[in-house]
Scaffold this motif. Sequence first.
Motif, short mmCIF file in Angstrom:
data_model
loop_
_atom_site.label_atom_id
_atom_site.label_comp_id
_atom_site.label_asym_id
_atom_site.label_seq_id
_atom_site.Cartn_x
_atom_site.Cartn_y
_atom_site.Cartn_z
N UNK A 5 1.04 -1.13 0.06
CA UNK A 5 0.16 -0.07 0.01
C UNK A 5 0.79 1.02 0.15
N UNK A 6 0.27 2.34 -0.62
CA UNK A 6 1.34 3.37 -0.47
C UNK A 6 0.29 4.48 0.33
N UNK A 7 0.99 5.19 1.27
CA UNK A 7 0.55 5.91 2.28
C UNK A 7 1.04 7.52 2.08
N UNK A 18 -0.68 9.58 12.20
CA UNK A 18 0.14 8.94 10.82
C UNK A 18 0.67 7.72 11.29
N UNK A 19 1.16 7.71 12.38
CA UNK A 19 1.78 6.34 12.95
C UNK A 19 0.84 5.53 13.26
N UNK A 20 -0.31 5.72 13.67
CA UNK A 20 -1.39 4.89 14.04
C UNK A 20 -1.86 4.23 12.49
N UNK A 21 -1.92 5.03 11.64
CA UNK A 21 -2.39 4.60 10.06
C UNK A 21 -1.21 3.54 9.55
N UNK A 22 -0.13 3.88 9.80
CA UNK A 22 0.99 3.16 9.30
C UNK A 22 0.89 1.82 10.00
N UNK A 23 0.91 1.73 11.40
CA UNK A 23 0.95 0.67 12.14
C UNK A 23 -0.06 -0.25 11.87
N UNK A 24 -1.61 0.26 11.80
CA UNK A 24 -2.30 -0.56 11.37
C UNK A 24 -2.40 -1.16 10.10
N UNK A 26 0.34 -1.98 8.68
CA UNK A 26 1.30 -3.16 8.48
C UNK A 26 0.42 -4.34 8.68
N UNK A 27 -0.53 -4.40 9.66
CA UNK A 27 -1.56 -5.63 10.04
C UNK A 27 -2.16 -5.98 8.70
N UNK A 64 9.53 -3.73 6.21
CA UNK A 64 8.12 -3.52 5.27
C UNK A 64 7.97 -2.30 5.30
N UNK A 65 8.75 -1.30 5.65
CA UNK A 65 8.27 0.16 5.44
C UNK A 65 9.72 0.93 4.55
N UNK A 66 9.10 1.45 3.48
CA UNK A 66 9.95 2.13 2.49
C UNK A 66 9.41 3.80 2.69
N UNK A 67 10.27 4.76 2.58
CA UNK A 67 9.91 5.97 2.54
C UNK A 67 10.47 6.65 1.34
N UNK A 68 9.89 7.56 0.63
CA UNK A 68 10.28 8.05 -0.52
C UNK A 68 9.50 9.39 -0.92
N UNK A 69 10.33 10.33 -1.52
CA UNK A 69 9.68 11.77 -1.70
C UNK A 69 9.26 11.73 -2.97
N UNK A 70 8.26 12.38 -3.43
CA UNK A 70 7.77 12.28 -5.09
C UNK A 70 7.13 13.81 -5.27
N UNK A 71 7.02 13.92 -6.43
CA UNK A 71 6.55 15.50 -6.91
C UNK A 71 5.37 15.06 -7.95
N UNK A 72 5.20 13.79 -8.41
CA UNK A 72 4.22 13.65 -9.58
C UNK A 72 2.88 13.30 -8.80
N UNK A 73 1.70 12.87 -9.76
CA UNK A 73 0.58 12.67 -9.19
C UNK A 73 0.57 11.31 -8.08
N UNK A 74 -0.07 11.16 -7.23
CA UNK A 74 0.10 9.92 -6.36
C UNK A 74 -0.22 8.62 -7.19
N UNK A 75 -1.36 8.87 -8.04
CA UNK A 75 -1.97 7.78 -9.04
C UNK A 75 -0.43 7.51 -9.68
N UNK A 76 0.25 8.30 -10.49
CA UNK A 76 1.40 8.05 -11.21
C UNK A 76 2.48 7.42 -10.34
N UNK A 77 2.56 7.69 -9.13
CA UNK A 77 3.61 7.15 -8.30
C UNK A 77 3.20 5.75 -8.21
N UNK A 78 1.97 5.37 -7.96
CA UNK A 78 1.45 3.99 -7.66
C UNK A 78 1.90 3.29 -8.81
#
Length: 156
Positions: A5-7, A18-24, A26-27, A64-78
Amino acid sequence: MKGTALFPGSFDPFTLGHKFVVDQGLELFDRIVIAIGVNSEKAGLLTPDNRARLIRDLYRGEPRIEVRIYTELTGQLCRQLGVKTILRGLRNTVDFEYERNIMQVNRALFPEINTVLLFTPADYVAISSSVIRELLAFGGDPTPLMPENIDIKNYM
């Protein structure tokens, strides 16, 4: 649910909500890409690099966590990443309306991408990055609203 999933968000700064959303998330998912969107017309509290560093420090040791910076549309990144699910958190009905509108636009432009919404607990409803920025602007201490062991001053 399995897969990735992309958050997406600005995460300026990353909060307990934010941490709650990521931790949930991951389940539910095998992997989460936390995607820091950059708006070049908006000056933030933290630079995008420091936002990424804060989140990486928080999830150090979690493969299981990756962090990245992006400048395009979220859908394009997906599409670039082969991710079919966007993960988002909801605090209230205002968030719901906003996320529903974004989901509908994404569905029109990127029909293969689904959105999963997670409700945050009542304790986190008032917590937002804006509140933390406001506290800091007036010399307040945002520590109770931040993930444990994160000193925001180390990233400013």
